[in-house]
Motif scaffolding. Sequence first.
Motif, PDB file in Angstrom:
ATOM      1  N   SER A   9      49.240  35.398  48.352  1.00 13.91           N
ATOM      2  CA  SER A   9      48.715  35.959  47.109  1.00 13.91           C
ATOM      3  C   SER A   9      48.627  37.483  47.204  1.00 13.91           C
ATOM      4  CB  SER A   9      47.330  35.384  46.789  1.00 13.91           C
ATOM      5  OG  SER A   9      46.812  35.994  45.623  1.00 13.91           O
ATOM      6  N   GLU A  10      49.645  38.141  46.670  1.00 11.90           N
ATOM      7  CA  GLU A  10      49.677  39.603  46.714  1.00 11.90           C
ATOM      8  C   GLU A  10      48.467  40.201  46.009  1.00 11.90           C
ATOM      9  OE1 GLU A  10      52.550  43.115  44.984  1.00 11.90           O
ATOM     10  OE2 GLU A  10      53.487  41.376  45.944  1.00 11.90           O
ATOM     11  N   PHE A  11      48.063  39.592  44.895  1.00 12.96           N
ATOM     12  CA  PHE A  11      46.913  40.110  44.148  1.00 12.96           C
ATOM     13  C   PHE A  11      45.650  40.088  44.991  1.00 12.96           C
ATOM     14  CE2 PHE A  11      43.089  39.284  41.677  1.00 12.96           C
ATOM     15  CZ  PHE A  11      43.059  40.404  40.858  1.00 12.96           C
ATOM     16  N   ARG A  14      45.759  42.611  47.821  1.00 11.87           N
ATOM     17  CA  ARG A  14      45.551  43.962  47.276  1.00 11.87           C
ATOM     18  C   ARG A  14      44.084  44.182  46.907  1.00 11.87           C
ATOM     19  NH1 ARG A  14      49.567  47.022  45.330  1.00 11.87           N
ATOM     20  NH2 ARG A  14      50.907  45.207  45.005  1.00 11.87           N
ATOM     21  N   GLU A  15      43.461  43.170  46.299  1.00 12.05           N
ATOM     22  CA  GLU A  15      42.064  43.291  45.890  1.00 12.05           C
ATOM     23  C   GLU A  15      41.142  43.455  47.107  1.00 12.05           C
ATOM     24  OE1 GLU A  15      39.687  41.234  42.332  1.00 12.05           O
ATOM     25  OE2 GLU A  15      40.032  39.854  43.997  1.00 12.05           O
ATOM     26  N   ASN A 161      51.369  33.550  37.743  1.00 11.70           N
ATOM     27  CA  ASN A 161      51.319  34.876  38.372  1.00 11.70           C
ATOM     28  C   ASN A 161      49.902  35.426  38.225  1.00 11.70           C
ATOM     29  OD1 ASN A 161      51.404  37.791  38.684  1.00 11.70           O
ATOM     30  ND2 ASN A 161      53.616  37.590  38.692  1.00 11.70           N
ATOM     31  N   GLU A 163      48.330  38.100  39.266  1.00 15.43           N
ATOM     32  CA  GLU A 163      48.168  39.506  38.894  1.00 15.43           C
ATOM     33  C   GLU A 163      48.336  39.696  37.384  1.00 15.43           C
ATOM     34  OE1 GLU A 163      49.191  43.816  40.829  1.00 15.43           O
ATOM     35  OE2 GLU A 163      50.264  42.036  41.521  1.00 15.43           O
ATOM     36  N   LYS A 164      49.332  39.037  36.800  1.00 20.32           N
ATOM     37  CA  LYS A 164      49.546  39.148  35.350  1.00 20.32           C
ATOM     38  C   LYS A 164      48.407  38.487  34.581  1.00 20.32           C
ATOM     39  CE  LYS A 164      54.604  39.435  35.411  1.00 20.32           C
ATOM     40  NZ  LYS A 164      55.871  38.817  34.962  1.00 20.32           N
ATOM     41  N   ILE A 166      45.208  38.157  35.512  1.00 24.20           N
ATOM     42  CA  ILE A 166      44.037  39.044  35.579  1.00 24.20           C
ATOM     43  C   ILE A 166      44.209  40.226  34.637  1.00 24.20           C
ATOM     44  CG2 ILE A 166      42.710  40.587  37.079  1.00 24.20           C
ATOM     45  CD1 ILE A 166      42.180  37.690  37.725  1.00 24.20           C
ATOM     46  N   SER A 167      45.415  40.784  34.605  1.00 27.77           N
ATOM     47  CA  SER A 167      45.690  41.934  33.729  1.00 27.77           C
ATOM     48  C   SER A 167      45.462  41.572  32.262  1.00 27.77           C
ATOM     49  CB  SER A 167      47.129  42.407  33.938  1.00 27.77           C
ATOM     50  OG  SER A 167      47.464  43.432  33.029  1.00 27.77           O
TER      51      SER A 167
END
Length: 315
Positions: A9-11, A14-15, A161, A163-164, A166-167
């Motif tokens: 999980s890249e998100f 990153r978080e 996805n 990240e998308k 959450i955005s």
Amino acid sequence: MIYLFTWNSEFLVREKTLNWKNQYLKKYWDFNFVVFNDFKNINKDILTQELLSEWFMWEKKLIIIEWFPLSSNEKSSELTNLWEYLNSIIDKIPENNIVVFSSANLDKRSKLYKSIKKIAIKIEEFNTKNSQDIFNIILSKYKWKIDNNAIDLLIRYKAWNLEKIISEIEKLLITNKNIDIDLIKDNIFPEWEESIFELIDDIMNLKLNNAIWKIETILSQVNVYAFYNNFLANIRVFVYIYLLKDNKQNDISKLLDLKNRAFLVNKNYKINFLQLKEFYIDIVNLDKKMKSGRMVWSEDDILKYEIIKTIVKLW
């Protein structure tokens, strides 16, 4: 002190890394804080100095090495040399120097990973295996702000996805106190791959007017040939599911590697297998027509018309 934040999980990776940055800056300001992330142009001398030197009369030093490519698939000789060099000095890093490696989808076979694993104080893995994991992450982050059915729909719209997802939630919360399913439908457009999945769902349920309307909408944002290839690949999955169910095959989800879409195996549709098989053959034949020259590739409208014609035949 070595830490590693990693996994698929890249998100979340990153978080977590951002949280560490903010916590350190809050306590120590920007003294003794450095981030490395451009490994194609990294200066080895600067990297060595930051990793191995301690600061006089200062409690801690934080070095974050972001998105370090730990994959064995990396072919760059410069990066390979950098891995080897880091591997040779990693056990010489002073105790007061906090080094955080953050890297999604790392290769656990790499020498550097094995070295980090031996001396790391903590390795945290951030993994999202399926839609339920993603659902739980969103629910814990936005409890009381988004309805459960809205989460489910948004996960599908954004093709899992995180990240998308959450955005989109953050944007909606600027002007709305609560997010329900109608707000998602009115304001969020599905990823075109997910739109194809919804299109196929309409076809499988013989909602053919809806399907034709969705084709027009999808083709307003994507090339018709990219659409055709994705559409064909997804229809093929449904054909395999029907075939395997007809043969009373177990573990269909694992056999077809359906992952987040394992629920398709147990879903019921109005279309029967004979209809689906004939429809699939018609769709495959369009590829044959294009490759044999019986359909001109440059004419986008012709391919769109032929696809719609195969759907109309289901009436």
